[in-house]
Design an enzyme around this catalytic site. Sequence first.
Site, PDB file in Angstrom:
ATOM      1  N   ASN A   1      -5.499   9.969   7.242  1.00  0.00           N
ATOM      2  CA  ASN A   1      -6.811   9.339   7.184  1.00  0.00           C
ATOM      3  C   ASN A   1      -6.641   7.852   6.920  1.00  0.00           C
ATOM      4  O   ASN A   1      -6.118   7.490   5.892  1.00  0.00           O
ATOM      5  CB  ASN A   1      -7.658   9.984   6.079  1.00  0.00           C
ATOM      6  CG  ASN A   1      -9.081   9.469   6.106  1.00  0.00           C
ATOM      7  OD1 ASN A   1      -9.553   9.003   7.148  1.00  0.00           O
ATOM      8  ND2 ASN A   1      -9.761   9.525   4.991  1.00  0.00           N
TER       9      ASN A   1
ATOM     10  N   HIS B   1       3.471  14.456  -0.023  1.00  0.00           N
ATOM     11  CA  HIS B   1       2.827  15.719  -0.428  1.00  0.00           C
ATOM     12  C   HIS B   1       3.900  16.780  -0.574  1.00  0.00           C
ATOM     13  O   HIS B   1       4.930  16.725   0.103  1.00  0.00           O
ATOM     14  CB  HIS B   1       1.809  16.187   0.614  1.00  0.00           C
ATOM     15  CG  HIS B   1       0.612  15.314   0.721  1.00  0.00           C
ATOM     16  ND1 HIS B   1      -0.348  15.241  -0.253  1.00  0.00           N
ATOM     17  CD2 HIS B   1       0.229  14.436   1.690  1.00  0.00           C
ATOM     18  CE1 HIS B   1      -1.283  14.367   0.112  1.00  0.00           C
ATOM     19  NE2 HIS B   1      -0.948  13.862   1.283  1.00  0.00           N
TER      20      HIS B   1
ATOM     21  N   ASN C   1      -5.060   5.942  -7.094  1.00  0.00           N
ATOM     22  CA  ASN C   1      -5.722   7.259  -7.027  1.00  0.00           C
ATOM     23  C   ASN C   1      -4.786   8.368  -7.511  1.00  0.00           C
ATOM     24  O   ASN C   1      -4.469   9.308  -6.794  1.00  0.00           O
ATOM     25  CB  ASN C   1      -6.229   7.549  -5.616  1.00  0.00           C
ATOM     26  CG  ASN C   1      -5.150   7.527  -4.558  1.00  0.00           C
ATOM     27  OD1 ASN C   1      -4.116   6.876  -4.733  1.00  0.00           O
ATOM     28  ND2 ASN C   1      -5.373   8.231  -3.465  1.00  0.00           N
TER      29      ASN C   1
ATOM     30  N   HIS D   1       0.837  -1.206   0.000  1.00  0.00           N
ATOM     31  CA  HIS D   1       0.000   0.000   0.000  1.00  0.00           C
ATOM     32  C   HIS D   1       0.871   1.254   0.000  1.00  0.00           C
ATOM     33  O   HIS D   1       1.354   1.685   1.050  1.00  0.00           O
ATOM     34  CB  HIS D   1      -0.898  -0.005   1.242  1.00  0.00           C
ATOM     35  CG  HIS D   1      -1.944   1.076   1.245  1.00  0.00           C
ATOM     36  ND1 HIS D   1      -3.166   0.912   1.846  1.00  0.00           N
ATOM     37  CD2 HIS D   1      -1.964   2.322   0.723  1.00  0.00           C
ATOM     38  CE1 HIS D   1      -3.877   2.004   1.699  1.00  0.00           C
ATOM     39  NE2 HIS D   1      -3.155   2.893   1.025  1.00  0.00           N
TER      40      HIS D   1
ATOM     41  N   LEU E   1       2.419   6.550  -5.212  1.00  0.00           N
ATOM     42  CA  LEU E   1       3.608   7.039  -5.920  1.00  0.00           C
ATOM     43  C   LEU E   1       3.315   8.266  -6.790  1.00  0.00           C
ATOM     44  O   LEU E   1       4.213   8.794  -7.434  1.00  0.00           O
ATOM     45  CB  LEU E   1       4.227   5.909  -6.743  1.00  0.00           C
ATOM     46  CG  LEU E   1       4.656   4.677  -5.920  1.00  0.00           C
ATOM     47  CD1 LEU E   1       5.373   3.664  -6.797  1.00  0.00           C
ATOM     48  CD2 LEU E   1       5.537   5.067  -4.738  1.00  0.00           C
ATOM     49  N   ARG E   2       2.065   8.698  -6.806  1.00  0.00           N
ATOM     50  CA  ARG E   2       1.661  10.006  -7.363  1.00  0.00           C
ATOM     51  C   ARG E   2       1.819  10.168  -8.868  1.00  0.00           C
ATOM     52  O   ARG E   2       1.489  11.213  -9.408  1.00  0.00           O
ATOM     53  CB  ARG E   2       2.403  11.157  -6.663  1.00  0.00           C
ATOM     54  CG  ARG E   2       2.256  11.195  -5.156  1.00  0.00           C
ATOM     55  CD  ARG E   2       0.828  11.323  -4.717  1.00  0.00           C
ATOM     56  NE  ARG E   2       0.703  11.536  -3.281  1.00  0.00           N
ATOM     57  CZ  ARG E   2      -0.344  11.149  -2.574  1.00  0.00           C
ATOM     58  NH1 ARG E   2      -1.351  10.536  -3.156  1.00  0.00           N
ATOM     59  NH2 ARG E   2      -0.405  11.385  -1.282  1.00  0.00           N
TER      60      ARG E   2
ATOM     61  N   ASP F   1      -8.852   3.093  -3.111  1.00  0.00           N
ATOM     62  CA  ASP F   1      -8.244   3.708  -1.927  1.00  0.00           C
ATOM     63  C   ASP F   1      -8.185   5.229  -2.047  1.00  0.00           C
ATOM     64  O   ASP F   1      -7.887   5.777  -3.102  1.00  0.00           O
ATOM     65  CB  ASP F   1      -6.831   3.174  -1.714  1.00  0.00           C
ATOM     66  CG  ASP F   1      -6.266   3.674  -0.388  1.00  0.00           C
ATOM     67  OD1 ASP F   1      -6.892   3.410   0.641  1.00  0.00           O
ATOM     68  OD2 ASP F   1      -5.228   4.360  -0.396  1.00  0.00           O
TER      69      ASP F   1
ATOM     70  N   ASP G   1       1.177   2.912   3.559  1.00  0.00           N
ATOM     71  CA  ASP G   1       0.308   4.014   3.119  1.00  0.00           C
ATOM     72  C   ASP G   1       1.152   5.268   2.840  1.00  0.00           C
ATOM     73  O   ASP G   1       0.713   6.389   3.106  1.00  0.00           O
ATOM     74  CB  ASP G   1      -0.790   4.311   4.152  1.00  0.00           C
ATOM     75  CG  ASP G   1      -1.934   5.134   3.550  1.00  0.00           C
ATOM     76  OD1 ASP G   1      -1.910   5.404   2.337  1.00  0.00           O
ATOM     77  OD2 ASP G   1      -2.852   5.507   4.309  1.00  0.00           O
TER      78      ASP G   1
ATOM     79  N   HIS H   1     -10.933   0.681   1.364  1.00  0.00           N
ATOM     80  CA  HIS H   1     -10.762   1.907   2.151  1.00  0.00           C
ATOM     81  C   HIS H   1     -12.025   2.058   2.997  1.00  0.00           C
ATOM     82  O   HIS H   1     -13.066   2.492   2.514  1.00  0.00           O
ATOM     83  CB  HIS H   1     -10.588   3.097   1.197  1.00  0.00           C
ATOM     84  CG  HIS H   1     -10.503   4.428   1.873  1.00  0.00           C
ATOM     85  ND1 HIS H   1      -9.329   5.125   1.982  1.00  0.00           N
ATOM     86  CD2 HIS H   1     -11.444   5.202   2.477  1.00  0.00           C
ATOM     87  CE1 HIS H   1      -9.554   6.262   2.622  1.00  0.00           C
ATOM     88  NE2 HIS H   1     -10.828   6.337   2.932  1.00  0.00           N
TER      89      HIS H   1
END
Lengths: 428, 323
Positions: free
Chosen positions: A281, A312, A97, A63, A66-67, A155, A308, A182
């Site tokens: 979250n 950012h 996502n 989980h 990697l954006r 997720d 997770d 999720h």
Amino acid sequence: MTRPVLLTGGRVLDPSQQMDGVADVLLVDGAVAAIGRDIGRPDDAQTVDCAGLIVSPGFIDVHCHLREPGRADVETIASGARAAAAGGFTAVCAMPNTDPVIDNPAAVGFVVRQGLRAGAARVYPIGAISVGQRGEALAEFGEMVDAGAIGVSDDGKPVVSAQLMRTALEYARTFQIPVIDHCEEPTLAAGGAMNEGIVSARLGLKGIPDEAEEIMAIRDILLARLTRGHVHLAHMSTKGSVELIRWGKDRGINVTAEVCPHHLSLTEEAVEGYDTNAKMNPPLRTAEDVETLRQAVRDGTIDLVATDHAPHHYDEKEREFQNAPNGIVGLETALSVVVDSLVVPGHIDFGTLVDRMSCSPARLFGLPGGTLRVGSPADVTVFDPARRWTVDPDLFLSKGRNTPYAGMTLTGRTICTVVAGQVVYTLN
Amino acid sequence: MTAAAPLGKDLLGLEPLSGEQISLILDTAEPFKEISERAIKKVPTLRGSTVVNLFFENSTRTRISFEFAEKRLSADTVNVSSSGSSVSKGETLVDTARNLEAMRIDMVVIRHGSSGAAKFLAGRIESNVINAGDGMHEHPTQGLLDLLTLRDHFKRIEGLRVCICGDVLHSRVARSNIWGLRKLGAEVAVCGPRSLMPNAIDEMGVTVFSRIEEAIEWADALNILRLQLERMTAGYIPSLREYNRVFGVTRERLERAPRDVLILHPGPMNRGVEIDSDVADGPHSVILPQVTNGVAVRMAVLYLLSGGRPELAESAKAGKGAP
């Protein structure tokens, strides 16, 4: 043909074959060739002195975020894979996502190719459950699996429709992949910025009650019972969730679960002072929840530890608490946080750590690795179980710097990571 | 700043303050009250200081009260609101802070919709920061003016029974009141529908009443919070009519109380919802004295944070104690 690698004199710890003893490990042509004393030394072998270190099957993170595509400024698949290797992970599973969402075979193929190009940890894509993660129509599981996806998840968002979740669990059985859940009841969690309790009451932040997680957890455990599908509950954070998972497992329901290092080590008090690096979250919960999660890792109710990892950009976290994004980076601190919060206090031994971070994720997600049996992939983590180090986010290989562990001194450090028989990371 | 400020650099809430510090502010406010009674309502105490009133949320009375306090101390003031400023163009709070800092200001009064915003700003600029209300967290000067008004009336805070009525869940005033009153030795209760109470409110050391009649029977004073009308549309209560019927403070209910109950309200009021007009305008209401005290309390806070020493407050009043 790659150069053989010989790991000498380490404590070889492999719960998949009940192995725990000092030995050499020889890796040839991407596979484990031999383990033992006096296994010989090929002339051209690259030797790594592992005296005093633990040699284990490579860690697998099921989980992480990697954006890429979409936010290569925050993380790329390459930077994430390098960060993973630095954390001792030989494989990571990338959540879908992104922007655009990984909900089709072409997008899955992109992640696979970028992962191969990175030449660090293996990168396995997870496809979306629903098209665009909108919770309306199923994504193309079959084609995504053919392209390399190893599971499906929305997720970041809950699957609100129980009917869609039922269908996802049924359809996923066709391809023998887990549906990664999720768990968040959206109306209860709406607007929440931290755990609901005395700290949120004092700080004037809207809280997210435990029940927001648990309502979805029990709904989907029941749907797994109905469908006989494999539901994997992501990032569990509450005592109640542990009880529900135990309830499901006791009845033979195909439910597995993960916990993140931060939920094993930090409590809601970390939010005092409105530190956005403690905003995630599900939120950080209470000491009682942390204690229950630790016990659940020990007794196997929680099957595995996953990061997770959520990078950012620094200025996105540098803002008012309720408007800051959720999540922290975790790949490079996971091992140490688990050692400090579980092994050092005596909740688990290193064998259990290796099981929860390597053997169990490989077994439950059907991934290569998770074992050092001769002939298996030469994915190996070498770590110093006692090395103390102070977390300096500026030295992370991840592009993310958002960690609540900055400045903390932790125990346990990855020394060397080998993927497919090649050394992809060595601690300087 | 010329001397170590007795409150520290900022006023972010009443929770971090000691009872002594809160009493100090109230004591310092006393001599400042008189300035507002003068024909020329101005002393030179903060002459040369620059104060920015940074209001990211709409506010009339708090902003005006601060502005009066600043002007009566002769500070130079600038008002910034979110609409029409760079904030409406997407500028972040941290960028706003850096720009203000670059303009070499002395103090910032900030009202913001996010809990913790005042602390966020205080950690990033050297100027003194005064929290004029941050999200659902605290509104310390409102808490202080409520304390001053109670002390004026009862001549003490210790031992008083004060019940905060209404939407405690979303109220920054309630939190500041709870901390301030408890630190000065009052007993505190809250009363309202459970859907408008934080789940863990009991752990904050307060009694919880679910019926307004019980609260009135118990209390020496009621601090009645404004029911924010959007709470009804958000589904926290079924209707304003029912709220008034069950939780409204009415003259009939007060007449059944065993003693006179002092009535406070931070305003603006919804007459006929949380409070009836004949209570708001009745003999036990101190709602307007609260407003008057607000200016004095804010003058005291500005004075103390800028380095003014408490023992000089009297001479500051006379224009001699410029920090």
